[in-house]
Scaffold this motif. Structure first.
Motif, PDB file in Angstrom:
ATOM      1  N   LEU A 205      -9.754 -39.318 -43.817  1.00  0.00           N
ATOM      2  CA  LEU A 205     -10.147 -39.546 -42.425  1.00  0.00           C
ATOM      3  C   LEU A 205     -11.265 -38.569 -42.028  1.00  0.00           C
ATOM      4  O   LEU A 205     -11.173 -37.366 -42.268  1.00  0.00           O
ATOM      5  CB  LEU A 205      -8.940 -39.361 -41.504  1.00  0.00           C
TER       6      LEU A 205
ATOM      7  N   GLU B 106     -13.225 -39.939 -36.800  1.00  0.00           N
ATOM      8  CA  GLU B 106     -12.058 -40.821 -36.719  1.00  0.00           C
ATOM      9  C   GLU B 106     -10.858 -40.073 -36.148  1.00  0.00           C
ATOM     10  O   GLU B 106     -10.057 -40.638 -35.401  1.00  0.00           O
ATOM     11  CB  GLU B 106     -11.743 -41.385 -38.102  1.00  0.00           C
TER      12      GLU B 106
ATOM     13  N   ALA C 123      -8.882 -40.966 -32.741  1.00  0.00           N
ATOM     14  CA  ALA C 123      -7.413 -41.052 -32.701  1.00  0.00           C
ATOM     15  C   ALA C 123      -6.852 -40.153 -31.603  1.00  0.00           C
ATOM     16  O   ALA C 123      -5.858 -40.498 -30.955  1.00  0.00           O
ATOM     17  CB  ALA C 123      -6.831 -40.651 -34.058  1.00  0.00           C
TER      18      ALA C 123
ATOM     19  N   ASN D 162     -14.389 -49.372 -34.097  1.00  0.00           N
ATOM     20  CA  ASN D 162     -13.771 -48.110 -34.529  1.00  0.00           C
ATOM     21  C   ASN D 162     -12.253 -48.269 -34.613  1.00  0.00           C
ATOM     22  O   ASN D 162     -11.616 -47.802 -35.558  1.00  0.00           O
ATOM     23  CB  ASN D 162     -14.112 -46.985 -33.559  1.00  0.00           C
ATOM     24  N   ARG D 163     -11.705 -48.937 -33.584  1.00  0.00           N
ATOM     25  CA  ARG D 163     -10.246 -49.153 -33.559  1.00  0.00           C
ATOM     26  C   ARG D 163      -9.817 -50.021 -34.759  1.00  0.00           C
ATOM     27  O   ARG D 163      -8.815 -49.735 -35.423  1.00  0.00           O
ATOM     28  CB  ARG D 163      -9.861 -49.832 -32.244  1.00  0.00           C
TER      29      ARG D 163
ATOM     30  N   ASN E  30     -11.415 -50.471 -37.690  1.00  0.00           N
ATOM     31  CA  ASN E  30     -11.569 -49.744 -38.953  1.00  0.00           C
ATOM     32  C   ASN E  30     -10.502 -48.655 -39.103  1.00  0.00           C
ATOM     33  O   ASN E  30     -10.009 -48.404 -40.206  1.00  0.00           O
ATOM     34  CB  ASN E  30     -12.964 -49.123 -39.033  1.00  0.00           C
ATOM     35  N   PHE E  31     -10.163 -48.010 -37.999  1.00  0.00           N
ATOM     36  CA  PHE E  31      -9.169 -46.939 -38.052  1.00  0.00           C
ATOM     37  C   PHE E  31      -7.796 -47.507 -38.424  1.00  0.00           C
ATOM     38  O   PHE E  31      -7.061 -46.932 -39.231  1.00  0.00           O
ATOM     39  CB  PHE E  31      -9.105 -46.225 -36.704  1.00  0.00           C
ATOM     40  N   ARG E  32      -7.434 -48.643 -37.810  1.00  0.00           N
ATOM     41  CA  ARG E  32      -6.145 -49.270 -38.136  1.00  0.00           C
ATOM     42  C   ARG E  32      -6.078 -49.615 -39.628  1.00  0.00           C
ATOM     43  O   ARG E  32      -5.028 -49.473 -40.258  1.00  0.00           O
ATOM     44  CB  ARG E  32      -5.942 -50.534 -37.302  1.00  0.00           C
TER      45      ARG E  32
ATOM     46  N   LYS F 139      -7.608 -48.026 -42.042  1.00  0.00           N
ATOM     47  CA  LYS F 139      -7.509 -46.799 -42.829  1.00  0.00           C
ATOM     48  C   LYS F 139      -6.092 -46.243 -42.868  1.00  0.00           C
ATOM     49  O   LYS F 139      -5.707 -45.572 -43.820  1.00  0.00           O
ATOM     50  CB  LYS F 139      -8.472 -45.737 -42.287  1.00  0.00           C
TER      51      LYS F 139
END
Length: 309
Positions: free
Chosen positions: A248, A252, A256, A282-283, A285-287, A289
């Motif tokens: 991360l 990111e 978060a 971003n949300r 892609n973050f989910r 990851k």
């Protein structure tokens, strides 16, 4: 493999938007078409935005009929999909196109649709934010009640001990008046220690509240020191996030942190001076990851994961 293909299509969309902003028409058109080629018969928000991008491109060149054609293609995609933020933006672009053509009646129609859709989107976002905040408040209330119960039990134990000690002191006083002064001193020290503990408890709670308010304000100000201060207030946050994915990035982790604090997509976009769509990406892609399934609410899940022992 399919996800990588879709992601490449979305990347082409981003390049198209960049070149259109730079007024590089040929390059923008090239990337928009490449984006559409990656999706073909597949339905995806990036495909719809690529169609809107081609509409914007033609509108900027005053090719109004071509612009309307791409906007119409984009509108048809909403028959089977529900992306209210993109639909709202599309209505706005069509209204602007009609104004450029001098078609006032249709411009008003699409402007009204834009206002209605945007209001529904804002209402939904507010509803989701209120729900998350209410859940967070419920958790805080439960924690507060547990802490109050523990404090009450501790106070009762202390009072019981004081009563026992006082009884012993009275007994000793009856046996020996010579120890009277020493007994009084012991009692005073016990009372003083109790007062000090109560003062320290109150001071600690006050510091926690002040630290939370400070972190919230740093986030709203988009202050560079926001995440550093956030990490100080919530020291286990970063280590627990890196347990999920050690790759991360700082950006990111900062995103978060915003979500963990209860900020909505629109608020994060406003405070960080970014487009809502960028924050949505971003949300998304973050989910991916952290391997979070789509049916789970990101903020509630983060709260439960970070705050769990």
């Amino acid at each position: 493999m399919q996800d990588a293909y879709i992601q490449k299509g979305c990347s082409c969309l981003g390049f198209g938007n960049y070149h259109l902003n730079q007024n590089k028409i040929d390059s923008a058109q090239h990337y928009y078409n490449n984006s559409l080629n990656h999706f073909k018969d597949k339905e995806h928000p990036c495909k719809i935005e690529a169609l809107i991008g081609l509409g914007n491109l033609n509108a900027s060149q005053k090719n109004y009929s071509e612009a309307q054609k791409f906007y119409d293609f984009a509108l048809k995609s909403f028959d089977q999909n529900h992306f209210p933020d993109i639909l709202s933006e599309l209505y706005k672009k069509i209204a602007e196109l009609k104004i450029s053509q001098g078609i006032a009646t249709e411009a008003k129609h699409y402007s009204d649709l834009y206002l209605k859709t945007n209001k529904e989107l804002n209402d939904q976002m507010k509803k989701e934010r209120d729900f998350v905040l209410n859940e967070a408040m419920k958790e805080e209330k439960i924690k507060y009640n547990l802490e109050a119960k523990k404090t009450k039990q501790t106070t009762l134990i202390i009072i019981s001990l004081l009563v026992i000690i006082t009884a012993i002191i009275i007994y000793l006083l009856k046996k020996s008046k010579s120890k009277n002064q020493e007994t009084i001193k012991i009692t005073e020290n016990l009372i003083k220690e109790k007062e000090i503990r109560e003062q320290e408890t109150h001071k600690l709670k006050q510091q926690i509240n002040e630290a939370f308010d400070e972190v919230i304000q740093l986030a709203k100000d988009n202050n560079p020191s926001f995440y550093t201060r956030f990490h100080e207030v919530y020291p286990k946050f970063q280590s627990k996030m890196l347990q999920l994915n050690e790759n991360l990035k700082p950006s990111e982790l900062t995103f978060a942190a915003y979500v963990y604090l209860g900020f909505s997509t629109k608020e994060i976009a406003d405070y960080t001076f970014k487009a809502s769509k960028t924050i949505e990406n971003n949300r998304y892609n973050f989910r991916k990851k952290i391997n979070l399934s789509p049916e789970k609410d990101l903020q509630i899940w983060l709260r439960n994961y970070i705050d769990s022992e």
